[in-house]
Design an enzyme around this catalytic site. Structure first.
Site, PDB file in Angstrom:
ATOM      1  N   CYS A  63       0.816  -1.218   0.000  1.00 33.78           N
ATOM      2  CA  CYS A  63       0.000   0.000   0.000  1.00 33.78           C
ATOM      3  C   CYS A  63       0.851   1.269   0.000  1.00 33.78           C
ATOM      4  O   CYS A  63       1.693   1.457   0.882  1.00 33.78           O
ATOM      5  CB  CYS A  63      -0.904  -0.027   1.233  1.00 33.78           C
ATOM      6  SG  CYS A  63      -1.816   1.502   1.512  1.00 33.78           S
ATOM      7  N   TYR A 195      -5.893   5.463  -8.738  1.00 34.87           N
ATOM      8  CA  TYR A 195      -7.010   4.621  -8.281  1.00 34.87           C
ATOM      9  C   TYR A 195      -8.311   5.022  -8.974  1.00 34.87           C
ATOM     10  O   TYR A 195      -9.126   4.163  -9.332  1.00 34.87           O
ATOM     11  CB  TYR A 195      -7.169   4.733  -6.768  1.00 34.87           C
ATOM     12  CG  TYR A 195      -6.113   3.993  -5.996  1.00 34.87           C
ATOM     13  CD1 TYR A 195      -6.311   2.680  -5.594  1.00 34.87           C
ATOM     14  CD2 TYR A 195      -4.903   4.601  -5.667  1.00 34.87           C
ATOM     15  CE1 TYR A 195      -5.341   1.993  -4.887  1.00 34.87           C
ATOM     16  CE2 TYR A 195      -3.929   3.929  -4.961  1.00 34.87           C
ATOM     17  CZ  TYR A 195      -4.150   2.617  -4.574  1.00 34.87           C
ATOM     18  OH  TYR A 195      -3.178   1.943  -3.881  1.00 34.87           O
TER      19      TYR A 195
END
Length: 333
Positions: A63, A195
């Site tokens: 992440c 994203y």
């Protein structure tokens, strides 16, 4: 990426249909601050003083948001004060898990729990929230201090300085307004922009994300032609927040998230800047491409339903970056 609703786990993906195919990121649920003396920070409540051994960090090496905290932990000499649990890179129907079968996944070093959601439930048994990383945990109060990476790195920047003696400052007061302006643009179009492009479920939503992403990358390429770092002659928070996205770009975002107009290696200034930051002592050790590649290509079955993990580029981050010849300034002050 499931969620807890009133304390009950639901393996729900993001609802893009209600937003015209657009990915909308959830806000962090815990917003307290560690401060040097335990006084309240800009949000949340007080009572979280900086102390050695009191706090624990839950991260995913995959992440980029969690990666920010690991970089600041390294650069600010916080490893002896704040230990870490690393989740498994696959995020499936149970969300982040403490399965230790993947190299580098540690399990839950505090409680031996199976799922990250159980940490959220220890903090609030009736919670409604997405279960995300990073999580900054307080051993003493047995609660979550924060799950907002942007705020955790600001805590790490200064709250423990009186303990470590490390006075590196990535938020110099005179540059704070410019850092915030850069962060705002880069977050919206690059950090979260990849994203928004990757999780878009309509052409319109994808176009709205992909075009500004490359406009900002072109703007950053021009900016780094005339200054060594984003703000000037010293590394700041803005550089590190961008770094964690761009170090993943050619390996995963370019293909998996359809951000494929150009690779970062095709931007001479951005590529040199990225290599220089990689080569700052302690930073390369925070990058785990095995976790990164496995997570993205294996976890998002709405994008890659057969979970085929492709061959990926292997950029040479250790190659000479050439920034010393362009700019005469020390990297760290």
């Amino acid at each position: 990426m499931g969620e807890l609703i009133e304390g009950v786990w639901h393996p729900n993906w993001y609802d893009t249909a209600s937003n015209g195919g657009r990915f909308v990121r959830s806000r962090a649920r815990f917003r307290n601050w560690i401060t040097a003396d335990g006084s309240p920070g800009p949000s949340g409540e007080g009572g979280f003083p900086a102390e050695a051994g009191r706090y624990h960090l839950y991260v995913a090496h995959a992440c980029p948001w969690a990666h920010r905290t690991m970089i600041f932990r390294a650069l600010k000499d916080l490893a002896p004060l704040i230990d870490v649990s690393v989740v498994h890179p696959e995020m499936l129907e149970d969300g982040w898990t403490f399965d230790r079968s993947f190299p580098g996944a540690t399990g839950d070093r505090l409680y031996g729990l199976a799922f990250l959601r159980e940490i959220y439930l220890k903090a609030d048994p009736g919670i409604s929230a997405r279960v995300t990383v990073p999580v900054l945990w307080d051993r003493k109060r047995e609660t979550i201090v924060s799950n907002e990476s942007a705020e955790i790195i600001r805590m790490f920047n200064a709250a423990f300085d009186h303990i470590t003696g490390n006075r590196l400052d990535f938020l110099p007061e005179g540059d704070l307004d410019e850092i915030d302006r850069l962060n705002d643009r880069i977050y919206g179009t690059v950090n979260n922009g990849v994203y928004r492009a990757g999780f878009a479920t309509t052409q319109e939503a994808y176009d709205e994300a992909a075009a500004p992403l490359f406009e900002t990358l072109d703007w950053l390429e021009e900016r780094l032609a005339t200054r060594r770092y984003l703000v000037g002659d010293r590394l700041t928070e803005a550089d590190w927040r961008l770094f964690t996205t761009l170090v993943r770009f050619d390996k995963v975002y370019h293909t998996h998230f359809k951000c494929n107009r150009r690779q970062i290696v095709q931007y001479p200034n951005l590529w040199g800047w990225l290599r220089e930051l990689w080569q700052v002592p302690g930073v390369a050790e925070t990058v785990h491409f095995d976790h990164i590649v496995r997570h993205y290509y294996f976890s998002h079955d709405t994008i890659n339903p057969h979970r085929i993990v492709p061959l990926t580029p292997d950029p040479d981050f250790a190659a000479p970056h050439g920034r010393d010849q362009l700019f005469q300034a020390s990297r760290l002050r």
